[in-house]
Write an enzyme that holds these catalytic residues in place. Structure first.
Site, PDB file in Angstrom:
ATOM      1  N   ASP A   1     -30.590   1.647  55.425  1.00 35.08           N
ATOM      2  CA  ASP A   1     -29.377   0.882  55.100  1.00 35.08           C
ATOM      3  C   ASP A   1     -28.821   1.418  53.782  1.00 35.08           C
ATOM      4  O   ASP A   1     -28.033   2.362  53.765  1.00 35.08           O
ATOM      5  CB  ASP A   1     -29.732  -0.616  55.045  1.00 35.08           C
ATOM      6  CG  ASP A   1     -28.613  -1.480  54.498  1.00 35.08           C
ATOM      7  OD1 ASP A   1     -27.497  -0.978  54.331  1.00 35.08           O
ATOM      8  OD2 ASP A   1     -28.849  -2.681  54.210  1.00 35.08           O
TER       9      ASP A   1
ATOM     10  N   LYS B   1     -35.592 -11.427  55.895  1.00 35.95           N
ATOM     11  CA  LYS B   1     -35.735 -10.705  54.633  1.00 35.95           C
ATOM     12  C   LYS B   1     -37.201 -10.717  54.214  1.00 35.95           C
ATOM     13  O   LYS B   1     -37.834 -11.791  54.188  1.00 35.95           O
ATOM     14  CB  LYS B   1     -34.856 -11.363  53.562  1.00 35.95           C
ATOM     15  CG  LYS B   1     -33.386 -11.103  53.781  1.00 35.95           C
ATOM     16  CD  LYS B   1     -33.092  -9.610  53.713  1.00 35.95           C
ATOM     17  CE  LYS B   1     -31.604  -9.329  53.628  1.00 35.95           C
ATOM     18  NZ  LYS B   1     -31.341  -7.887  53.566  1.00 35.95           N
TER      19      LYS B   1
ATOM     20  N   ASP C   1     -36.180  -6.735  57.022  1.00 38.18           N
ATOM     21  CA  ASP C   1     -35.469  -5.890  56.043  1.00 38.18           C
ATOM     22  C   ASP C   1     -36.095  -6.117  54.675  1.00 38.18           C
ATOM     23  O   ASP C   1     -36.028  -7.223  54.131  1.00 38.18           O
ATOM     24  CB  ASP C   1     -33.986  -6.265  56.021  1.00 38.18           C
ATOM     25  CG  ASP C   1     -33.173  -5.401  55.068  1.00 38.18           C
ATOM     26  OD1 ASP C   1     -33.759  -4.497  54.431  1.00 38.18           O
ATOM     27  OD2 ASP C   1     -31.953  -5.629  54.960  1.00 38.18           O
TER      28      ASP C   1
ATOM     29  N   LYS D   1     -22.306  -0.155  57.849  1.00 37.21           N
ATOM     30  CA  LYS D   1     -21.609  -1.269  57.211  1.00 37.21           C
ATOM     31  C   LYS D   1     -20.182  -0.835  56.917  1.00 37.21           C
ATOM     32  O   LYS D   1     -19.959   0.048  56.071  1.00 37.21           O
ATOM     33  CB  LYS D   1     -22.328  -1.681  55.927  1.00 37.21           C
ATOM     34  CG  LYS D   1     -23.688  -2.336  56.177  1.00 37.21           C
ATOM     35  CD  LYS D   1     -24.341  -2.811  54.894  1.00 37.21           C
ATOM     36  CE  LYS D   1     -25.604  -3.605  55.213  1.00 37.21           C
ATOM     37  NZ  LYS D   1     -26.368  -3.965  53.998  1.00 37.21           N
TER      38      LYS D   1
ATOM     39  N   GLN E   1     -22.655  -6.644  54.619  1.00 37.28           N
ATOM     40  CA  GLN E   1     -22.750  -6.480  53.167  1.00 37.28           C
ATOM     41  C   GLN E   1     -22.578  -7.836  52.469  1.00 37.28           C
ATOM     42  O   GLN E   1     -22.061  -7.904  51.377  1.00 37.28           O
ATOM     43  CB  GLN E   1     -21.694  -5.463  52.720  1.00 37.28           C
ATOM     44  CG  GLN E   1     -22.002  -4.780  51.396  1.00 37.28           C
ATOM     45  CD  GLN E   1     -23.398  -4.223  51.342  1.00 37.28           C
ATOM     46  OE1 GLN E   1     -23.684  -3.222  51.955  1.00 37.28           O
ATOM     47  NE2 GLN E   1     -24.284  -4.886  50.605  1.00 37.28           N
TER      48      GLN E   1
ATOM     49  N   GLU F   1     -36.432  -2.313  58.320  1.00 35.49           N
ATOM     50  CA  GLU F   1     -35.326  -1.735  57.524  1.00 35.49           C
ATOM     51  C   GLU F   1     -35.724  -1.621  56.061  1.00 35.49           C
ATOM     52  O   GLU F   1     -36.208  -2.601  55.480  1.00 35.49           O
ATOM     53  CB  GLU F   1     -34.105  -2.648  57.693  1.00 35.49           C
ATOM     54  CG  GLU F   1     -32.864  -2.233  56.931  1.00 35.49           C
ATOM     55  CD  GLU F   1     -31.636  -3.075  57.346  1.00 35.49           C
ATOM     56  OE1 GLU F   1     -31.523  -3.411  58.553  1.00 35.49           O
ATOM     57  OE2 GLU F   1     -30.817  -3.404  56.486  1.00 35.49           O
TER      58      GLU F   1
HETATM   59  C1  MUC Z   1     -28.891  -6.048  53.848  1.00 35.38           C
HETATM   60  O1  MUC Z   1     -28.883  -5.668  55.008  1.00 35.38           O
HETATM   61  O2  MUC Z   1     -29.639  -5.474  53.082  1.00 35.38           O
HETATM   62  C2  MUC Z   1     -28.524  -7.290  50.967  1.00 35.38           C
HETATM   63  C3  MUC Z   1     -28.422  -6.257  50.094  1.00 35.38           C
HETATM   64  C4  MUC Z   1     -27.456  -5.383  50.595  1.00 35.38           C
HETATM   65  O3  MUC Z   1     -27.075  -4.308  50.108  1.00 35.38           O
HETATM   66  O4  MUC Z   1     -26.942  -5.875  51.743  1.00 35.38           O
HETATM   67  C5  MUC Z   1     -27.534  -7.122  52.032  1.00 35.38           C
HETATM   68  C6  MUC Z   1     -28.024  -7.200  53.421  1.00 35.38           C
HETATM   69 MG    MG Z   2     -30.453  -4.060  54.609  1.00 39.93          MG
END
Ligand code: MUC
Ligand code: MG
Length: 367
Positions: free
Chosen positions: A242, A162, A191, A266, A294, A217
């Site tokens: 995403d 992250k 991400d 997702k 998610q 991402e």
């Molecule tokens: C992700 O991939 O972003 C964090 C916020 C969201 O919407 O999903 C998670 C993981």
């Molecule tokens: Mg994401």
């Protein structure tokens, strides 16, 4: 066979280790267990995770829309009439995880009725997926220790880091430390959950050019339309959409608009039916997909792996299937296990979801 009842049960299970990222954090899995009953006694199960920072849904809104809007619209329909079910659900805008949970519960019913696994009905490509683990915000030494522990304990060798903090250099330092500690054989991608501006993201990508990252991402918001297009055109890595591509039409817009070059699927937000539409769209366009998470519990993770393992294109890259490891408990009577970096699809008819009734009684919030 007809849909006879739809249940939406709130439950809460704390995380041992909260996940922190640029758009929010999750400390407790306050999800909704969705059960669709048929008049013949078959029950389909799925879970909806409220993510207000991504979709605007809350636990209360998911329950309300299912009980007041969706259930009355689909009672009496055959679980085989998925197109009609979706036509009715889609009269209401938004609410993606509530719609997705109903869709996956219907697939679970079909699998049980046909005495076949849903993953096989979807495509049956393989019986499991390699797992990618998400490393959330923490002091750098903790991020490195966590990744090392996850590799040592579960054999996972792909990590999504992250990023999206300010200053962006904090994230560059963290990614560099992870690469140095984990060595060249581990796959790393990042991400940003829309945390950076296009120019911050461009600088960060430049400063991480030697780290051999696989994907980037959502580094900046898709609503920064021209800035994001500018960034994606310069990105040395496939740029995954995403939260900006949560349904097939958004996937089309982001890809054709030059705001993404890869897609996160997702099942928590597109179920199985719309996830297949997204997947087929990406295959047709020659765009890579990654199975995202998610911040699902074990039920949601079982759904993700059932879908991801079912198709060649979604099984190509490790799927994000390990967030449940940070929860203190879950609802399945037989917990999921990750071994050798792999999560297997559950055998049996339907999705193979068996709920532990004592655990549900302990964690449900409606009685
Ligand atoms: C992700 O991939 O972003 C964090 C916020 C969201 O919407 O999903 C998670 C993981
Ligand atoms: Mg994401």
């Amino acid at each position: 066979m007809k849909i006879a009842k739809v249940e939406a049960i709130p439950f809460a299970i704390p995380y041992a280790k909260p996940l922190r990222f640029a758009s929010g954090e999750v400390r407790t899995a306050e999800h909704v267990l969705v059960r669709v009953h048929t008049d013949e006694g078959v029950v389909g199960t799925a879970e909806a995770p409220p993510r207000p920072f991504t979709y605007g849904e809350t636990q209360e809104s998911i329950i309300a829309v299912i009980q007041k809007v969706f259930a009355p619209q689909i009672l009496g329909l055959s679980p085989l009439s998925r197109e009609v079910v979706h036509q009715r659900l889609d009269r209401t805008v938004g609410n993606p995880t509530a719609k997705a949970a109903i869709d996956m519960a219907l697939w679970d019913i079909l699998g049980q009725y046909a005495a076949m696994p849903v993953s096989g009905l979807l495509g049956g490509y393989s019986d499991g997926m390699r797992v990618s683990h998400m490393v959330g915000f923490a002091p750098v030494d903790e991020m490195v220790a966590e990744a090392g522990r996850i590799r040592g304990t579960y054999g996972i060798t792909t990590f999504k880091v992250k990023v999206g903090r300010r200053p962006y250099t904090d994230d560059v330092v963290a990614c560099r430390a992870l690469r140095e500690a984990l060595g060249p054989d581990v796959s790393l991608y990042i991400d940003g959950n829309r945390g950076w501006t296009p120019s911050e993201a461009a600088r960060a990508l430049r400063e991480m050019e030697d780290l051999d990252l696989t994907f980037a991402e959502e580094l900046c918001p898709a609503d920064d339309v021209l800035g994001r297009r500018w960034l994606v055109a310069r990105s040395p890595l496939p740029f995954i959409a995403d939260e900006s591509a949560t349904k097939p039409a958004e996937v089309t817009r982001e890809l054709l608009g030059g705001s993404a070059t890869a897609i996160s699927i997702k099942t928590a937000r597109t179920g199985f039916t719309a996830s297949q539409r997204v997947l087929h769209e990406c295959v047709g366009l020659g765009v890579e997909v990654v199975m995202g998470n998610q911040i699902d519990g074990q039920i949601g993770t079982l759904c993700t792996v059932a879908f991801g393992a079912a198709h060649l294109a979604s099984a190509r890259h490790p799927g994000e299937l390990s967030n449940f490891l940070d929860m203190t408990d879950d609802l399945l009577s037989e917990p999921l296990t990750i071994e050798g970096g792999t999560l297997r699809v559950r055998e049996g008819n339907g999705l193979g979801i068996q709920i532990d009734s004592d655990k549900l009684a302990r964690y449900r919030q409606d009685r």
